[in-house]
Motif scaffolding. Structure first.
Motif, PDB file in Angstrom:
ATOM      1  N   THR A  39       6.616   9.055  42.181  1.00  0.00           N
ATOM      2  CA  THR A  39       7.679   9.509  42.954  1.00  0.00           C
ATOM      3  C   THR A  39       8.224  10.958  42.120  1.00  0.00           C
ATOM      4  N   PRO A  40       8.531  12.269  42.660  1.00  0.00           N
ATOM      5  CA  PRO A  40       9.061  12.646  42.197  1.00  0.00           C
ATOM      6  C   PRO A  40      10.932  12.783  41.650  1.00  0.00           C
ATOM      7  N   GLY A  41      10.703  12.861  40.156  1.00  0.00           N
ATOM      8  CA  GLY A  41      12.552  11.858  39.286  1.00  0.00           C
ATOM      9  C   GLY A  41      13.123  13.775  39.604  1.00  0.00           C
ATOM     10  N   SER A  42      14.239  13.590  39.248  1.00  0.00           N
ATOM     11  CA  SER A  42      15.249  14.047  38.673  1.00  0.00           C
ATOM     12  C   SER A  42      15.976  13.807  37.659  1.00  0.00           C
ATOM     13  N   MET A  43      16.650  14.666  37.196  1.00  0.00           N
ATOM     14  CA  MET A  43      17.310  15.189  35.376  1.00  0.00           C
ATOM     15  C   MET A  43      18.722  15.298  35.746  1.00  0.00           C
ATOM     16  N   GLY A  44      19.825  15.012  35.013  1.00  0.00           N
ATOM     17  CA  GLY A  44      21.390  15.476  35.180  1.00  0.00           C
ATOM     18  C   GLY A  44      21.021  16.828  34.685  1.00  0.00           C
ATOM     19  N   PRO A  45      22.096  17.456  34.770  1.00  0.00           N
ATOM     20  CA  PRO A  45      21.960  19.003  33.941  1.00  0.00           C
ATOM     21  C   PRO A  45      22.430  18.786  32.710  1.00  0.00           C
ATOM     22  N   SER A  46      21.614  17.872  31.722  1.00  0.00           N
ATOM     23  CA  SER A  46      21.985  17.997  30.458  1.00  0.00           C
ATOM     24  C   SER A  46      20.760  18.508  29.825  1.00  0.00           C
ATOM     25  N   SER A  47      20.995  19.089  28.651  1.00  0.00           N
ATOM     26  CA  SER A  47      19.998  20.123  28.534  1.00  0.00           C
ATOM     27  C   SER A  47      18.794  19.083  27.922  1.00  0.00           C
ATOM     28  N   PRO A  48      18.096  20.104  27.106  1.00  0.00           N
ATOM     29  CA  PRO A  48      17.114  19.848  26.665  1.00  0.00           C
ATOM     30  C   PRO A  48      16.606  18.838  25.462  1.00  0.00           C
ATOM     31  N   PRO A  49      15.259  17.523  25.815  1.00  0.00           N
ATOM     32  CA  PRO A  49      15.256  16.520  25.121  1.00  0.00           C
ATOM     33  C   PRO A  49      15.464  17.085  23.430  1.00  0.00           C
ATOM     34  N   SER A  50      16.256  16.074  22.552  1.00  0.00           N
ATOM     35  CA  SER A  50      16.597  16.908  21.411  1.00  0.00           C
ATOM     36  C   SER A  50      15.253  16.765  20.510  1.00  0.00           C
ATOM     37  N   ASP A  51      14.761  15.503  20.878  1.00  0.00           N
ATOM     38  CA  ASP A  51      13.691  15.279  19.577  1.00  0.00           C
ATOM     39  C   ASP A  51      12.418  16.448  19.949  1.00  0.00           C
ATOM     40  N   THR A  52      12.414  16.434  18.824  1.00  0.00           N
ATOM     41  CA  THR A  52      10.771  17.307  18.921  1.00  0.00           C
ATOM     42  C   THR A  52       9.567  16.880  18.042  1.00  0.00           C
ATOM     43  N   SER A  53       9.360  15.891  17.487  1.00  0.00           N
ATOM     44  CA  SER A  53       8.364  15.771  16.898  1.00  0.00           C
ATOM     45  C   SER A  53       6.838  15.489  17.792  1.00  0.00           C
ATOM     46  N   ALA A  54       6.804  16.240  19.091  1.00  0.00           N
ATOM     47  CA  ALA A  54       5.760  15.950  19.846  1.00  0.00           C
ATOM     48  C   ALA A  54       5.288  17.642  19.698  1.00  0.00           C
ATOM     49  N   LEU A  55       5.701  18.626  18.895  1.00  0.00           N
ATOM     50  CA  LEU A  55       5.588  19.315  18.811  1.00  0.00           C
ATOM     51  C   LEU A  55       5.026  19.997  18.112  1.00  0.00           C
ATOM     52  N   SER A  56       4.567  19.946  17.371  1.00  0.00           N
ATOM     53  CA  SER A  56       4.111  20.294  16.192  1.00  0.00           C
ATOM     54  C   SER A  56       2.272  19.239  16.084  1.00  0.00           C
ATOM     55  N   SER A  57       2.842  18.358  16.503  1.00  0.00           N
ATOM     56  CA  SER A  57       1.563  17.190  16.830  1.00  0.00           C
ATOM     57  C   SER A  57       0.174  17.974  17.716  1.00  0.00           C
ATOM     58  N   GLY A  58       1.132  18.633  18.813  1.00  0.00           N
ATOM     59  CA  GLY A  58      -0.159  19.261  20.047  1.00  0.00           C
ATOM     60  C   GLY A  58      -0.687  17.949  20.812  1.00  0.00           C
ATOM     61  N   ASP A  59      -0.292  16.617  21.120  1.00  0.00           N
ATOM     62  CA  ASP A  59      -1.204  16.113  21.432  1.00  0.00           C
ATOM     63  C   ASP A  59      -0.727  15.838  23.131  1.00  0.00           C
ATOM     64  N   ASP A  60      -1.944  15.239  23.883  1.00  0.00           N
ATOM     65  CA  ASP A  60      -1.793  15.917  25.379  1.00  0.00           C
ATOM     66  C   ASP A  60      -1.053  15.198  25.763  1.00  0.00           C
TER      67      ASP A  60
ATOM     68  N   ILE B 296      15.502  25.765  20.802  1.00  0.00           N
ATOM     69  CA  ILE B 296      13.706  26.838  21.795  1.00  0.00           C
ATOM     70  C   ILE B 296      12.333  25.956  20.977  1.00  0.00           C
ATOM     71  N   GLU B 297      12.370  24.356  20.068  1.00  0.00           N
ATOM     72  CA  GLU B 297      10.968  23.758  20.715  1.00  0.00           C
ATOM     73  C   GLU B 297      11.099  23.165  21.616  1.00  0.00           C
ATOM     74  N   ASN B 298      12.392  22.397  22.539  1.00  0.00           N
ATOM     75  CA  ASN B 298      11.969  21.421  23.398  1.00  0.00           C
ATOM     76  C   ASN B 298      11.819  22.545  24.715  1.00  0.00           C
ATOM     77  N   MET B 299      12.377  23.764  24.584  1.00  0.00           N
ATOM     78  CA  MET B 299      11.572  24.557  25.279  1.00  0.00           C
ATOM     79  C   MET B 299      10.247  25.017  25.079  1.00  0.00           C
ATOM     80  N   MET B 300       9.549  25.184  24.498  1.00  0.00           N
ATOM     81  CA  MET B 300       8.431  25.305  24.088  1.00  0.00           C
ATOM     82  C   MET B 300       7.797  24.049  24.075  1.00  0.00           C
ATOM     83  N   ASN B 301       8.019  22.719  23.434  1.00  0.00           N
ATOM     84  CA  ASN B 301       7.201  21.476  23.715  1.00  0.00           C
ATOM     85  C   ASN B 301       7.147  21.459  25.581  1.00  0.00           C
ATOM     86  N   ALA B 302       8.634  21.400  26.329  1.00  0.00           N
ATOM     87  CA  ALA B 302       8.375  21.043  27.185  1.00  0.00           C
ATOM     88  C   ALA B 302       6.883  22.203  28.560  1.00  0.00           C
ATOM     89  N   ILE B 303       7.234  23.372  28.342  1.00  0.00           N
ATOM     90  CA  ILE B 303       6.169  24.603  28.605  1.00  0.00           C
ATOM     91  C   ILE B 303       4.678  24.066  28.149  1.00  0.00           C
TER      92      ILE B 303
END
Length: 1169
Positions: free
Chosen positions: A17-38, A287-294
């Motif tokens: 079921t679609p969930g929602s998040m509060g009006p908080s900033s994107p997650p700060s942990d960006t370790s998964a960005l460089s890994s590129g795992d699916d 910015i890394e959180n944004m890129m990670n999300a996309i």
């Protein structure tokens, strides 16, 4: 709508079921960005736990009424509550393209700063409107609904007026709109990069909405939002790069200030730098959180979408990210997506992958990080030089050239050997790209190191390597194709005429060339001269574009330069190589490319005399046809009346003609007086006649009175048969050219009667003797006689006395019935006889000779067909050609099909009778060969197949073809019930199976005519048999089949016959798969089964296994292949790696589409490289 909430619509890949998040900033942990795992995305982890995707149930299963095609692709429908009363200002501005993009973005920013909700909704509705939907997201929907619910409402209200939407249109205004769409999104991110993108509202809400939209079942939503998300990502990558540069500068300033002594250190500045450092680090994390999300929410799912355009967009932007921000994206975790997609089945996707790799391998710093990727996917990249799409193959060769320059050790000699033969393919862009690769690898390796070839004046080493390659490759014997492939990159070297002539004239055993090298260099010289002066590619390659005035001027200047360089060397070269025909012929071709006026203007007359002496010696020495033809053309150029020194050429021509004529007259006299001709005398006479016939082709030798000796010689051969064939063939050729020269010399008006009668006598004599030679025992004599007869009948046909030249009517030749019969019999014996198929032809050792033989047979057939087209022969004579249409389609299909089309324009009624006559002849021949049971033989279905091919010529213009089809059926019915003497009266007529052949024409008969034909059939049946046909379907099956084919059918009387009719595709729920109406192709196909329509749904169906590679030649476009081989050579099917059961999501925006899920399939397993 709340920022950074679930991007999944109902029934998405996780099945939760679609969930929602509060009006908080994107997650700060960006370790998964460089890994590129699916998997394991921080963004997705905050949304919901990932589960196995279930089958998606569409929100609305009810039938949606189809609307008329929209005039604008954004003309979708929606309910009144969601229809905007005013057009979207951003959409109209981009569509009109009348306002500067900077102005549009500034105005939107002012709106956003006044009310960020209003500004954001304007941007969101611009994206929705760009999808082709008029529905809007209202403020109430934005505040109360989740993204999934908003997308669901837009999907339900997106009524389908057309399958088109702005991004799918290829017209110029919509291409401009696509560019403006991308530019606007990029400009918004760039203008907001210093403050607004960090406000925890704009980018979070925009990215969340785009992720939800990319998961839609509607193709327009998915395509448009994917493009938007990828462009936003590209802009964020540039912003991230700028922030990274600022961090480096800040760190450098901080270290410099900190390294100062305690007395010189500024504490306030250090604190300010520390504050700035923390601020930049926070910005980088956001910015890394944004890129990670996309990347996790869009790219990972859409790179395997079923729509090729979406996959191509992902690959194109991924290459941009790697090239722009290599520190973060140029890793194996991201490169693997490009490597996997190199196996994609669609051209545009593979093309974008290759172009992305070109940007990476094009620079040494980025290429250094590609070692692991190169080892893993190098085999695939090298194999793609044989890609079935030529545009992809061209880019792959360019990619390998970049790898060669920036990763020299990556490509082995074996890899390069796969690219070298491409220089001989028929496609010029591909051959030119391979030529650059060859030049960089073998011919000029220092060029890649930064050395300019213009400074290397000594090209000896270049030619030595080129000759070695050309001799050792053993794939082609024509240097013209190699020169054309190298012309763009090595043109200045190939135009070094001084070096080439110096190499050829060297006599030193140590430094000189070998015989094989000299022959190859002479061919390269001749090909380079032709390329420099004419600028056209060799035969078999597509012609180059029309040269501009500047290019024509450059060609003229090069012609003058090479003439000055080679005029002194050419007599020496001919003197050295005059005894070798393989070297003398190309050198004589070089002479034809000279600016011959320089012999006079440059006061080089002595070299002209020397060249003519060598030319005369070549004619006297050789009997090979190639060298004699080259000498004849060169002499013709030197005898041009406009040439100032043409008297020298006339003198040599007269001397040669005198010598040859005297020798020939003497030999003919001796032969007529002798009882027999020995081998030496026969060889001498054949050599003399061969020289005369080749000179006769380009020079008027009628004043040497060679006609009478030739007729005496030919009459002797007809009477006694003692003249050898090698003498007869050039004799017939001399008679033919003599007549042509006399016809061309006739005055336009007031032709003397004596001259006309003399020429008529010669024509009759030549035709009579050639007619007699059609029955000669030697096939070469028969073929030459047939060619001469067909050409004379065409030249002296009925059109000769037209256009005010009625006085030439006595010269018109009209073949009698005996001659027509012999010409047709010649076709059966020399053209339409069984030969080996294409595979056997290529497997035989003498395949080149067989290809040449096929070419000669095609020439013979074309000569006969021209006699029919120009009215020399009756149209009924074409039945001897038409009846072989399907059986010999691979050899003569193009010629016969063109003849069918042209003869139809002459007399449609007679043409239709000729088609029927062809089928009747085949039926009669089969009856005589197989007896009454011929219906069960394998040849009978072939006759039906031929009838079906004939019937396709009536498929268009049914009203115009109506009387023709009725006559064919009536005459065919009479033929079928025709009584044959000796047949039993109680049995069905022997020709009755012809009705099955006739049924192939029934699909194109109109309904009223079918009723008339049924009545006519009953009438003929009663007249011929006395009663109606009995009900025994065993003996009367053909009649039953034919009657069924004439039964009325729904749809206007175009029902299919029992066999072979054009299949009607079954109705389908998929929309607009039909191609525009085209004329049915009458060319035979290997199978009559209809091809499966292309799927446009969101799931790929069928066998998930990759297709098997089809066998093919190494070079499908090679000049080694004949046109027939190129036509039937199967293209290489480049299969992908093991594909998932469902490759992403895609498809039309139909109801069937909405029944399926958002991200179908389990996808490719994302293992490590």
């Amino acid at each position: 709508m709340v920022p950074w909430r679930s991007s999944r619509t109902q029934g998405s890949s996780s099945g939760s079921t679609p969930g929602s998040m509060g009006p908080s900033s994107p997650p700060s942990d960006t370790s998964a960005l460089s890994s590129g795992d699916d998997s394991g995305s921080d963004f997705e982890a905050t949304l919901r736990p990932c589960g196995k995707r279930g089958r998606q149930q569409g929100p609305d299963q009810s039938h949606v009424r189809k609307c008329p095609r929209m005039t604008e692709p954004n003309g979708g429908c929606s309910s009144a509550s969601t229809v905007s009363p005013e057009p979207n200002t951003l959409f109209e501005a981009i569509k009109s393209a009348k306002i500067a993009m900077e102005t549009v973005v500034v105005d939107w920013l002012e709106t956003y700063k006044r009310d960020r909700e209003t500004g954001f909704l304007e941007l969101i509705n611009f994206i929705v409107c760009s999808c082709g939907c008029q529905g809007v997201v209202t403020p109430q929907m934005f505040r109360d609904l989740q993204n999934s619910e908003i997308i669901q409402q837009l999907t339900e209200q997106f009524k389908e007026d057309s399958s088109e939407y702005p991004l799918s249109l290829n017209t110029r205004p919509w291409r401009r709109f696509r560019d403006g769409f991308c530019e606007l999104l990029t400009a918004v991110v760039q203008r907001c990069q210093y403050s607004i993108i960090y406000d925890e509202f704009l980018m979070g809400s925009l990215i969340s909405f785009l992720i939800s939209l990319t998961d839609s079942q509607v193709r327009a939503f998915r395509h448009t939002s994917t493009l938007a998300a990828m462009k936003v990502m590209s802009a964020l990558v540039k912003v991230a790069l700028g922030v990274s540069v600022q961090q480096e500068n800040n760190l450098r300033q901080y270290e410099a200030e900190r390294s100062k002594g305690p007395g010189r250190r500024a504490t306030e500045k250090l604190e300010a730098l520390m504050v700035k450092r923390r601020e930049l680090r926070e910005q980088q994390e956001e910015i890394e959180n944004m890129m990670n999300a996309i990347f996790k929410g869009v790219f990972v799912h859409r790179y395997r979408d079923v729509v090729p355009d979406i996959r191509a967009i992902c690959m194109e932007e991924l290459g941009t990210w790697m090239k722009t921000y290599a520190a973060s994206f140029l890793t194996d975790s991201y490169l693997k997506y490009i490597g996997w997609t190199l196996y994609d089945k669609q051209r545009e996707v593979r093309l974008q992958c290759v172009k992305a790799l070109q940007g990476l391998y094009g620079h040494r710093d980025t290429a250094a990080n590609m070692e692991l990727f190169t080892r893993r996917f190098k085999t695939r990249m090298v194999s793609m030089v044989l890609d079935k799409e030529l545009s992809v193959a061209v880019e792959v060769v360019k990619l390998l050239t970049l790898m060669l320059e920036n990763m020299g050790e990556a490509l082995t000699d074996e890899d390069c050997q796969s690219v070298y033969p491409i220089v001989f393919v028929a496609n010029r862009p591909l051959a030119a790209a391979a030529g650059i690769f060859l030049y960089r690898r073998l011919l000029d390796p220092q060029q890649g190191a930064g050395m300019d070839a213009s400074y290397d004046r000594d090209n000896r080493a270049f030619f030595q390597v080129l000759l070695t390659f050309f001799i050792e490759i053993e794939l082609h014997e024509h240097a013209a194709y190699l020169v054309d492939s190298l012309w763009d990159c090595a043109g200045p070297r190939l135009r070094d005429w001084e070096t080439i002539s110096a190499l050829l004239l060297e006599e030193s055993p140590a430094e000189g060339l070998g015989d094989q090298q000299e022959k190859a260099l002479v061919e390269i010289l001749a090909a380079s001269v032709v390329q420099a002066t004419e600028g056209q590619p060799p035969v078999g390659r597509e012609p180059a574009k029309k040269p501009s005035s500047r290019e024509r001027k450059a060609q003229m200047e090069e012609r003058i330069r090479l003439t000055h360089c080679l005029i002194p060397a050419l007599p020496k070269l001919l003197g050295k190589f005059s005894a070798d025909a393989d070297k003398a012929a190309p050198l004589l071709e070089v002479l034809c490319c000279f600016d011959l006026s320089i012999y006079c203007t440059g006061r080089l007359e002595k070299y002209l005399v020397l060249v003519l002496e060598q030319l005369e010696e070549v004619v006297q020495k050789h009997t090979e046809q190639t060298v004699l033809e080259a000498a004849s053309r060169a002499l013709h150029a030197l005898c041009d009346p406009e040439l100032a020194l043409q008297r020298h050429g006339d003198r040599v021509r007269s001397r040669l003609a005198d010598q040859l004529a005297d020798k020939f007259n003497q030999e003919v006299t001796e032969m007529l007086q002798a009882s027999s001709l020995d081998d030496e005398e026969a060889y001498s006479m054949a050599a003399t006649l061969k020289r005369i016939s080749i000179l006769f082709n380009a020079h008027d030798l009628t004043r040497w009175q060679l006609f009478n000796p030739c007729t005496q010689l030919l009459q002797r051969a007809v009477d006694t048969g003692e003249v050898p064939p090698q003498v007869l063939v050039p004799t017939i050729t001399c008679l033919y050219f003599h007549i042509l020269w006399e016809v061309s010399s006739l005055p336009t008006t007031d032709v003397p009667e004596e001259q006309l009668q003399s020429l008529k006598t010669k024509v009759i004599t030549t035709c009579s003797l050639s007619h007699s030679c059609l029955s000669d025992v030697d096939s070469g004599v028969r073929e030459q006689a047939f060619r001469v007869l067909s050409d004379l009948l065409l030249v002296l046909g009925p059109q000769l006395a037209e256009d005010g030249r009625e006085e030439l009517a006595p010269l018109v030749l009209r073949p009698d019935a005996e001659l027509q019969s012999q010409l047709a019999a010649f076709l059966m014996d020399h053209v339409f006889y069984p030969t080996c198929n294409q595979e056997e032809l290529l497997a035989t050792e003498n395949s080149e000779s067989r290809i040449e033989e096929l070419h000669q047979r095609r020439v013979l057939l074309a000569g006969f067909c021209k006699l029919i087209i120009y009215g020399v022969l009756e149209l009924s004579a074409a039945s001897d050609v038409f009846k072989h249409y399907t059986k010999f389609y691979s050899d003569y299909g193009d010629i016969i099909k063109e003849t069918l089309s042209l003869t139809r324009q002459i007399d449609r009624q007679e043409w239709a009778r000729t088609l029927l006559l062809s089928l009747q002849q085949l039926m009669t021949e089969l009856l005589h060969q197989e007896g009454p049971n011929f219906r069960m033989t394998e040849a009978f279905p072939d006759i039906r197949d031929l009838a079906r091919r004939f019937s396709l010529f009536f498929s268009l213009h049914k009203l115009r073809s109506r009387p023709l089809l009725v006559n064919i059926h009536k005459e065919g019915i009479l033929f079928a019930f025709q009584k044959i003497p000796g047949s039993e009266s109680e049995l069905p007529p022997l020709n009755l199976p012809f009705l099955e052949v006739l049924s192939e024409f029934s699909p194109w008969v109109l309904g009223p005519d079918k009723a008339l034909l049924l009545t006519y059939l009953d009438k003929v049946t009663q007249e011929q048999l006395g009663v109606l046909a009995p009900g025994d379907t065993g003996q009367w099956q053909s009649l039953v089949t034919y009657r069924n084919s004439l039964q009325p059918q729904d749809g206007g009387g175009t029902g299919a016959s029992s066999r072979g009719a054009a299949p009607t595709p079954h109705p389908t729920k998929r929309r607009r798969l039909e191609a525009p109406p085209q004329a049915p192709d009458s060319s035979p196909r290997p199978s009559t089964h209809p091809s499966s329509p292309a799927l446009t749904s969101t799931m790929l169906r069928g066998d998930p296994r990759p297709p098997q590679l089809s066998p093919r030649l190494l070079l499908s476009g090679s000049i080694l292949s004949s046109p027939q081989q190129q036509l039937h050579d199967p293209a290489v099917q480049l299969g992908p790696p093991p594909q998932p059961e469902g490759v992403g999501r895609g498809g039309a925006r139909g109801r069937a589409e909405r029944r399926r899920g958002g991200r179908g399939g389990q996808g490719l397993p994302l293992g490590r490289l």
